[in-house]
Every structure is written in structure tokens, then in C-alpha cells.
Motif scaffolding. Structure first.
Motif, PDB file in Angstrom:
ATOM      1  N   SER A   1      35.362  40.906  10.293  1.00 47.41           N
ATOM      2  CA  SER A   1      35.742  41.500  11.930  1.00 47.41           C
ATOM      3  C   SER A   1      34.707  40.353  12.867  1.00 47.41           C
ATOM      4  CB  SER A   1      35.317  42.578  13.351  1.00 47.41           C
ATOM      5  OG  SER A   1      36.003  42.373  14.049  1.00 47.41           O
ATOM      6  N   CYS A   2      34.533  39.834  13.562  1.00 49.29           N
ATOM      7  CA  CYS A   2      33.272  38.798  14.177  1.00 49.29           C
ATOM      8  C   CYS A   2      33.931  38.496  15.904  1.00 49.29           C
ATOM      9  CB  CYS A   2      33.546  38.130  13.724  1.00 49.29           C
ATOM     10  SG  CYS A   2      34.473  36.074  13.607  1.00 49.29           S
TER      11      CYS A   2
ATOM     12  N   ARG B   1      35.040  36.913  17.115  1.00 47.22           N
ATOM     13  CA  ARG B   1      36.261  35.581  17.443  1.00 47.22           C
ATOM     14  C   ARG B   1      37.099  37.211  17.278  1.00 47.22           C
ATOM     15  NH1 ARG B   1      34.707  32.968  13.120  1.00 47.22           N
ATOM     16  NH2 ARG B   1      33.191  31.435  13.547  1.00 47.22           N
TER      17      ARG B   1
ATOM     18  N   MET C   1      44.102  40.394   9.218  1.00 44.86           N
ATOM     19  CA  MET C   1      42.414  40.187   9.387  1.00 44.86           C
ATOM     20  C   MET C   1      42.874  40.014  11.017  1.00 44.86           C
ATOM     21  SD  MET C   1      41.947  38.485   6.744  1.00 44.86           S
ATOM     22  CE  MET C   1      40.994  36.846   6.787  1.00 44.86           C
ATOM     23  N   GLY C   2      41.125  39.878  11.763  1.00 46.98           N
ATOM     24  CA  GLY C   2      41.321  39.708  13.216  1.00 46.98           C
ATOM     25  C   GLY C   2      42.042  38.281  14.292  1.00 46.98           C
TER      26      GLY C   2
ATOM     27  N   ASN D   1      40.170  32.651   9.568  1.00 46.30           N
ATOM     28  CA  ASN D   1      40.911  33.258   7.624  1.00 46.30           C
ATOM     29  C   ASN D   1      41.835  33.676   8.038  1.00 46.30           C
ATOM     30  OD1 ASN D   1      38.548  31.492   6.981  1.00 46.30           O
ATOM     31  ND2 ASN D   1      37.350  33.456   7.656  1.00 46.30           N
TER      32      ASN D   1
HETATM   33 FE1  SF4 Z   1      35.914  36.849  12.496  1.00 47.96          FE
HETATM   34 FE2  SF4 Z   1      38.496  36.099  12.183  1.00 47.96          FE
HETATM   35 FE3  SF4 Z   1      37.298  36.051  10.164  1.00 47.96          FE
HETATM   36 FE4  SF4 Z   1      37.738  38.368  11.219  1.00 47.96          FE
HETATM   37  S1  SF4 Z   1      39.395  37.016  10.480  1.00 47.96           S
HETATM   38  S2  SF4 Z   1      36.362  37.934  10.637  1.00 47.96           S
HETATM   39  S3  SF4 Z   1      37.724  37.707  13.193  1.00 47.96           S
HETATM   40  S4  SF4 Z   1      37.212  34.295  11.974  1.00 47.96           S
END
Ligand code: SF4
Length: 367
Positions: free
Chosen positions: A277-278, A280, A308-309, A313
Motif C-alpha cells: 500500500s502507499c 495511491r 493490489m491497492g 502495478n
Molecule cells: Fe501503492 Fe498501488 Fe503499488 Fe499498492 S499497487 S503499493 S497502492 S502503487
């Protein structure tokens, strides 16, 4: 059918002689096995067998039981007969329990060289009894119970001291023609432990039982064991492993199996590929990953599920996996084998993933 093992382990296995611990081969080209130890009173046959059944269900392949008293020794025959997996009796002081364990049909016996003096002339008789019964012996050297002579010689439990102790005791058995042996040289410091096993691996061809002893509570012990076993197994060293945790033994087995899977030494089962997670992220990735893990817990097929968040990616990883979700804008795109099969609202992501996972698992099991 099941996809072939992607297993390209990191190293060629160290050649070792193969011994047979009941139905489980250890050493040679036998797969690295996972073992644990019961925490019940061995004399409490019901409780011990109950725990062995739980360990078996968790994937444990060999189980060790302590044998400090005559009551424990008396319980061994029933336990060995009724256990679903090979039982090793762990004996520290009393030679008579070694004979009892062999008579009881235990798959192997573990002895401790720190106490070998007590065995004195009994070594010959033990070698004879074990040889006649085809019962292998594990020589279990432990930093905490190193022979006093070696402690004086080396000042502390160095890798050299641990290895000298192990090879010395092995030689006591070898004098009587007994070589049906596996060895462990455990230490609570992963660095000392790794160096000890490297040294031992270079000096003998006995199969090796890996262990970081007194590794600590679950989190610390898991890290120490993973680091130490990872270092050794990636060099091809190690034939059977025991993770020691101050936690229920089924936890040790779980960690042990995961270590082997991570190293491609065992076919991977369920694998959740989830992002950290981040900023975004458009969904609560931690919660989603936890819910999917919990919902698929116990699934035995090698399924990769990507959680995936966001869409950076997300779609890429989700496509690489058997099944996955890439979230965005309050919705989840569900991928199966690289294709988006549907888009569902956030509240339906978990149940949809579980549903699809079960379908794929069924197909895998059928073929
Ligand atoms: Fe961040 Fe999206 Fe990568 Fe998850 S998939 S770490 S939310 S950029």
C-alpha cells in the motif's frame, strides 16, 4: 494437472548419506522435511497423541517427544504405534530410556553429547541395539549443554567446539560400526549456528538437522530461523529442519513449511501477492489482504492470489497471478489467469476472490 514444480532451488544439495526415520527419508536426495516437538507430558498418551494429530494436520512430517521419566518411556510404545508420523524419542541422561525407545519402536532416538559420559560403556550396547532394530540416532549438540571439556578448551560454544563435540560423539558410535546418524549443532545465535553447520557440512557426510535453538518468541524466532535456514539451505546444506519457537508447535511447522516454500524446496501452496500500500491506494489493502488470507486459509493448491491497492502495478501483478484484484475508484477489477472477468464494487471484492479461488482450486484438484 498441477503446474510442475517451478522449484529451481538456490543451490545443488550437499551430498549426504541417506537415513530412514520411519517412513521419512532424511538426507541424500530426499526432500527437506519439517519436524517439531510436542509440549505435552509424554506420559499423557492421550494429550500427546492429540497434539501429534494436530501437528500432522499442519504438515509436520516427523515429531519428537521428550522422555525424562520412566512414565514417559512407558508411554512411547503406544505413541509410536498410534502416531501418524514417525516419532523420535528425545533422551538426555538415562541410557535405559534409549533402549526403551528402541524397543518401543520409535523411528529414531536423539541423544545429547553433553551427557555422553553418562553413557560410557553403554555406547557399544546402544550401537548394537539401534543397529539391530534399524533405528537411527540423532546426535544433538546444543550450545547450552556443551561438554565441559570442550567448553574449557574453546572458552565458549564456538562453531569449532560444537562441531568437535558432534564429530567426537559420532566417532564413539562409528567405533562400533554404527553410522546410521544425523547431526545437529544448535546455537541461539544464527551467525554462530550457520558457521557451525558450514564447518560440519565440510567435515562429514551425515545428514543434518537444522535448528536455531531457543530462537525466542514467535516473531523473533521466525526471523532468526528464516535467516539461518535460508543461508544454509541456499548453500545446499540441511536435510531436515525444526523451527524452535516459544509458541505452539503447529506454529513452528507453519514457519518451517513457509521457509521451504520460499526457497522453492517445497511446492508453494497458497501465496498472497499483496502490495504494501502507499499514498495511491484506493482501498484498505491490509484489510483486504487479511480477509482474503483468512478466507483461503488451509487451501492446499498452489494458487497465487494478487491483492493490489491501485491501478499502477495492480493490473500487471494481478495478471501474473492465477487470480487477482486491482482496485480503483471504489471498485475492483477481478482477474483470472490474466483476463479481467468482472468488475465488482469494493464491498464484493473479498467474496468474489474467494469464490473464484474455490473454482480454480476445484479445477486444479480435478486435473
Ligand atoms: Fe501503492 Fe498501488 Fe503499488 Fe499498492 S499497487 S503499493 S497502492 S502503487
Amino acid at each position: 494437472g498441477l503446474p510442475a514444480l517451478p522449484a529451481r532451488p538456490l543451490a545443488v544439495r550437499r551430498p549426504s548419506r541417506r537415513i530412514q526415520v520411519g517412513s521419512v527419508a532424511v538426507g541424500g536426495d530426499a526432500p527437506v522435511s519439517v519436524q517439531s516437538m510436542t509440549t505435552t507430558r509424554t506420559s499423557d498418551v492421550g494429550a500427546t497423541l492429540q497434539q501429534i494429530a494436530e501437528l500432522t494436520a499442519s504438515g509436520c512430517q516427523i515429531v519428537r517427544v521428550a522422555c525424562p521419566t520412566q512414565d514417559d518411556a512407558d508411554a512411547l510404545a503406544t505413541i509410536a504405534r498410534k502416531s501418524q508420523i514417525p516419532v523420535i524419542a528425545d533422551i538426555h541422561f538415562q541410557p535405559k530410556y534409549v533402549f526403551a525407545a528402541i524397543d518401543a519402536g520409535c523411528a529414531a532416538v536423539r541423544v545429547n553429547p553433553g551427557n555422553i559420559k553418562q553413557f560410557d560403556d553403554k555406547v557399544k550396547e546402544i550401537a548394537k541395539a539401534a543397529g539391530d532394530a534399524g533405528t537411527p540416532i540423532r546426535i544433538g549438540v546444543n550450545a547450552g549443554s556443551l561438554d565441559a571439556r570442550l567448553l574449557r578448551k574453546y572458552g565458549k560454544a564456538t562453531p569449532e567446539a560444537l562441531v568437535e563435540s558432534a564429530l567426537w560423539e559420532a566417532s564413539l558410535f562409528e567405533e562400533h560400526g554404527f553410522r546410521d546418524i544425523k547431526i545437529s549443532v544448535k546455537h541461539n545465535d544464527p551467525v554462530v549456528m550457520v558457521n557451525a553447520y558450514r564447518l560440519l557440512a565440510a567435515r562429514s557426510d551425515y545428514p543434518l538437522h537444522l535448528g536455531v535453538t531457543e530462537a525466542g518468541p514467535a516473531f523473533q524466532g521466525t526471523i532468526k530461523s528464516a535467516v539461518a535456514f535460508g543461508a544454509l539451505l541456499s548453500e545446499g546444506i540441511g536435510d531436515t529442519i525444526r523451527v524452535s519457537l516459544s509458541a505452539p508447535p503447529a506454529e513452528e511447522v507453519k514457519v518451517g513449511l513457509q521457509i521451504l516454500e520460499a526457497l522453492n524446496l517445497k511446492q508453494r501452496r497458497l501465496e498472497i501477492v499483496s502490495c504494501p500500500s502507499c499514498g495511491r491506494a484506493q482501498v484498505d489493502v491490509y484489510k483486504l489482504a487479511d480477509q482474503v488470507s483468512a478466507g483461503l486459509d488451509g487451501l492446499e493448491v498452489p494458487l497465487r492470489v494478487a491483492v493490489m491497492g491501485c491501478v499502477v502495478n495492480g493490473p500487471g501483478e494481478a495478471r501474473e497471478a492465477d487470480l487477482g484484484v486491482a482496485s480503483g475508484n471504489g471498485k475492483g477489477q477481478i482477474f483470472v489467469k490474466g483476463e479481467v472477468i468482472k468488475t465488482v464494487p469494493e464491498s464484493k471484492i473479498v467474496e468474489t476472490l474467494i469464490e473464484e479461488a474455490m473454482k480454480i482450486a476445484e479445477q486444479m484438484e480435478e486435473t
